[in-house]
Design an enzyme around this catalytic site. Sequence first.
Site, PDB file in Angstrom:
ATOM      1  N   HIS A   1      -3.007   6.495   4.689  1.00 18.32           N
ATOM      2  CA  HIS A   1      -1.580   6.719   4.897  1.00 18.32           C
ATOM      3  C   HIS A   1      -1.181   8.118   4.402  1.00 18.32           C
ATOM      4  CE1 HIS A   1      -1.206   2.576   5.836  1.00 18.32           C
ATOM      5  NE2 HIS A   1      -0.500   2.143   4.830  1.00 18.32           N
TER       6      HIS A   1
ATOM      7  N   CYS B   1       0.805  -1.227   0.000  1.00 21.81           N
ATOM      8  CA  CYS B   1       0.000   0.000   0.000  1.00 21.81           C
ATOM      9  C   CYS B   1       0.843   1.285   0.000  1.00 21.81           C
ATOM     10  CB  CYS B   1      -0.937  -0.007   1.203  1.00 21.81           C
ATOM     11  SG  CYS B   1      -0.115  -0.448   2.748  1.00 21.81           S
TER      12      CYS B   1
END
Length: 346
Positions: free
Chosen positions: A247, A134
């Site tokens: 994130h 990711c």
Amino acid sequence: MGLNVVIVGATGAVGVEFMNVLERRNFPIAQLTLLASCRSAGTTLRFKGRDVVVRELTKDAFIGQHLALFSAGSGVSKEYRQACVEAGCLMVDNSSAFRMEDGVPLVVPEINPGEAVKALQKNGGKGVIANPNCTTIIALMALAPLHRVAGIKRLVAATYQAASGAGHAAMVELQESTRDFLDGKPVVPKVLPHPYAFNLFPHNSPMTANGYCEEEIKLQKESRKILADDSLRITATCVRVPVLRTHAEALNVEFHRPITVEHAYALLRESVGVTVLEDRASNRWAMPTDVAGKDNVYVGRLRRDLSQDNTLELWVVGDQLLKGAALNAVQCAEVALVGKLAANSA
Ligand code: A2P
């Protein structure tokens, strides 16, 4: 025409997003099969307004299927790969099990879509597409457009990573430990190694001999494979922060060739899957609360590094469960099986 689609790990944080993304993008599905461990067998999940029963994963589950989206951990992916591929079912795997394997394409469709179709090629195609890490996907969405023009020489990354990367249980732990902290109760970590509420810690992936954790190594190795450039020099410090699903990354990028801040902004503004969000005058940049639930990767705060030539600083934020996982995997399947990359919903 529709495809028979299986989700392995349907009850997990990414599994649920697979369903949302398939539904939202109107992926051509004839039949959807939801699989998880025996713990979840018999429970139901909603898809297109109907309840679908979750079944226990078995090796014969792939017979007659066209596509399997896996997000149940590396062990499950390794155990069921052969059954899936031998059934002629394309495996798009969100785990790290096969990412660095020769011949397995590691794909971000906006960057290297041509790789996705290699999975199904008659001679040598392995029937597996690996979905990258990711943090790597989110960084490269911002970096690839700049790399094409100026060539990245070295990347120094600091990441601020959400709970979702450690799965559904870690998201629950963040919520419950926050409640316990505010109630004055002791915070006892169960899923993550340290108390999570009002805290942060270096990424919890296994430590390697050279002092980097595996997450930091993944960013280095996977970026090189996706950008097809083994000369890229990359160092990172990955940190788990008390954010649910998005994130953020601070990237310092040195280029081989000069590139101005204005040129970099222009490249990012025209990049598919990227949104520039900032209001410099009021010191306002993309935050996890802006980006949670969004398909695009958000960038801003581009500035020249005053300490070094040919170097830019940038701030990148992306939903870990969407572009960092489920959305990217479904886009890979679109490219390989449906032959198109549909537009994101920004
Ligand atoms: P279950 O909910 O039945 O445990 P997350 O990444 O959010 O932790 O989710 C992991 C997913 O992988 C869940 O859907 C989980 O199912 C599934 N899973 C874990 N172990 C297995 C297994 N041995 N076989 C099938 N599915 C598994």
